[in-house]
Design a protein around this motif. Sequence first.
Motif, PDB file in Angstrom:
ATOM      1  N   ILE A  88       1.119  -1.302   0.002  1.00  0.00           N
ATOM      2  CA  ILE A  88       0.070  -0.062  -0.104  1.00  0.00           C
ATOM      3  C   ILE A  88       0.901   1.227   0.039  1.00  0.00           C
ATOM      4  O   ILE A  88       1.720   1.366   0.863  1.00  0.00           O
ATOM      5  N   ILE A  89       0.559   2.199  -1.014  1.00  0.00           N
ATOM      6  CA  ILE A  89       1.435   3.375  -1.028  1.00  0.00           C
ATOM      7  C   ILE A  89       0.477   4.541  -0.967  1.00  0.00           C
ATOM      8  O   ILE A  89      -0.825   4.503  -1.646  1.00  0.00           O
ATOM      9  N   ARG A  90       0.769   5.356  -0.366  1.00  0.00           N
ATOM     10  CA  ARG A  90      -0.187   6.580   0.096  1.00  0.00           C
ATOM     11  C   ARG A  90       0.328   7.739  -1.072  1.00  0.00           C
ATOM     12  O   ARG A  90       0.702   7.418  -2.262  1.00  0.00           O
ATOM     13  N   ALA A  95      -2.890   3.274  -3.507  1.00  0.00           N
ATOM     14  CA  ALA A  95      -2.914   2.254  -4.151  1.00  0.00           C
ATOM     15  C   ALA A  95      -2.503   0.934  -3.475  1.00  0.00           C
ATOM     16  O   ALA A  95      -1.593   1.163  -2.468  1.00  0.00           O
ATOM     17  N   GLY A  96      -2.903  -0.086  -3.807  1.00  0.00           N
ATOM     18  CA  GLY A  96      -2.481  -1.458  -3.371  1.00  0.00           C
ATOM     19  C   GLY A  96      -2.420  -2.497  -4.210  1.00  0.00           C
ATOM     20  O   GLY A  96      -3.320  -2.394  -5.416  1.00  0.00           O
ATOM     21  N   TYR A  97      -1.802  -3.719  -4.048  1.00  0.00           N
ATOM     22  CA  TYR A  97      -1.828  -4.938  -4.772  1.00  0.00           C
ATOM     23  C   TYR A  97      -2.689  -5.975  -4.031  1.00  0.00           C
ATOM     24  O   TYR A  97      -2.397  -6.049  -2.795  1.00  0.00           O
ATOM     25  N   ALA A 121     -14.103  -3.653  -0.935  1.00  0.00           N
ATOM     26  CA  ALA A 121     -15.064  -2.653  -0.250  1.00  0.00           C
ATOM     27  C   ALA A 121     -14.326  -1.751   0.961  1.00  0.00           C
ATOM     28  O   ALA A 121     -14.228  -0.589   1.234  1.00  0.00           O
ATOM     29  N   TYR A 122     -13.689  -2.644   1.766  1.00  0.00           N
ATOM     30  CA  TYR A 122     -12.739  -2.225   2.885  1.00  0.00           C
ATOM     31  C   TYR A 122     -11.823  -1.312   2.523  1.00  0.00           C
ATOM     32  O   TYR A 122     -11.441  -0.146   3.162  1.00  0.00           O
ATOM     33  N   ALA A 123     -10.923  -1.814   1.268  1.00  0.00           N
ATOM     34  CA  ALA A 123     -10.033  -0.771   0.951  1.00  0.00           C
ATOM     35  C   ALA A 123     -10.416   0.455   0.485  1.00  0.00           C
ATOM     36  O   ALA A 123      -9.580   1.377   0.688  1.00  0.00           O
ATOM     37  N   PHE A 124     -11.425   0.520  -0.268  1.00  0.00           N
ATOM     38  CA  PHE A 124     -12.025   1.753  -0.810  1.00  0.00           C
ATOM     39  C   PHE A 124     -12.638   2.685   0.374  1.00  0.00           C
ATOM     40  O   PHE A 124     -12.433   3.815   0.588  1.00  0.00           O
ATOM     41  N   ASP A 125     -13.597   2.049   1.189  1.00  0.00           N
ATOM     42  CA  ASP A 125     -14.196   2.643   2.192  1.00  0.00           C
ATOM     43  C   ASP A 125     -13.723   2.919   3.372  1.00  0.00           C
ATOM     44  O   ASP A 125     -13.659   4.172   3.885  1.00  0.00           O
ATOM     45  N   GLY A 128      -9.654   4.091   2.345  1.00  0.00           N
ATOM     46  CA  GLY A 128      -9.482   5.263   1.509  1.00  0.00           C
ATOM     47  C   GLY A 128      -8.448   5.128   0.453  1.00  0.00           C
ATOM     48  O   GLY A 128      -8.127   6.238  -0.194  1.00  0.00           O
ATOM     49  N   LEU A 129      -8.487   4.168  -0.091  1.00  0.00           N
ATOM     50  CA  LEU A 129      -7.597   3.677  -1.188  1.00  0.00           C
ATOM     51  C   LEU A 129      -8.364   4.098  -2.429  1.00  0.00           C
ATOM     52  O   LEU A 129      -9.489   4.186  -2.413  1.00  0.00           O
TER      53      LEU A 129
END
Length: 180
Positions: A88-90, A95-97, A121-125, A128-129
């Motif tokens: 995960i890079i901010r 983004a993340g893989y 959904a967790y990653a986006f919501d 905040g990715l």
Amino acid sequence: MLETDRLLLLQPELADAGRMLAYAIANRETLAEWEPLRQDAYYTIEFWRDQATLIADQVRMGTRAQFMLVERSDPDGPMIGQCTISNIIRGAFHAGYVGYSLDRGHWGKGLMREALARAVAYAFDELGLHRLMANYMPRNERSGRVLAALGFEVEGRARAYLLIGGRWEDHVMTAITNPR
């Protein structure tokens, strides 16, 4: 802990090292086709204790989200799969893989699609990715179908991308962006 209709997605803890080891051993042959070559140490409790500590550290640093998949009806039962959002890079990227695997005895039931839908959904919501990327070998059509069903779009093909099973394998590169 994340929940779906049929699954619990649990962040591994040190106490889960035995379940992670049992999953690795039970799926050794099945996953060998899709993963890097593993040293004998990979199949020891010491390795998985170290992994649990490393995972916890990376989760705390915000560079990884890791989940063991267990059946909701048997929360203390065996691990039946895993999914990871790694690297995960901010900054401007956010983004993340995505990576994942599932016990062969659970293939064809829609469980991985269910787990990944919740993880995305967790990653986006919650994390905040903005973007998630997932790559798969062209011959892994099952993985390609799961990603397509979740909205991942093919962005290209990387030649000799990863060393899998001792061979450099091409990968189809896919991604999905946060609609919000």
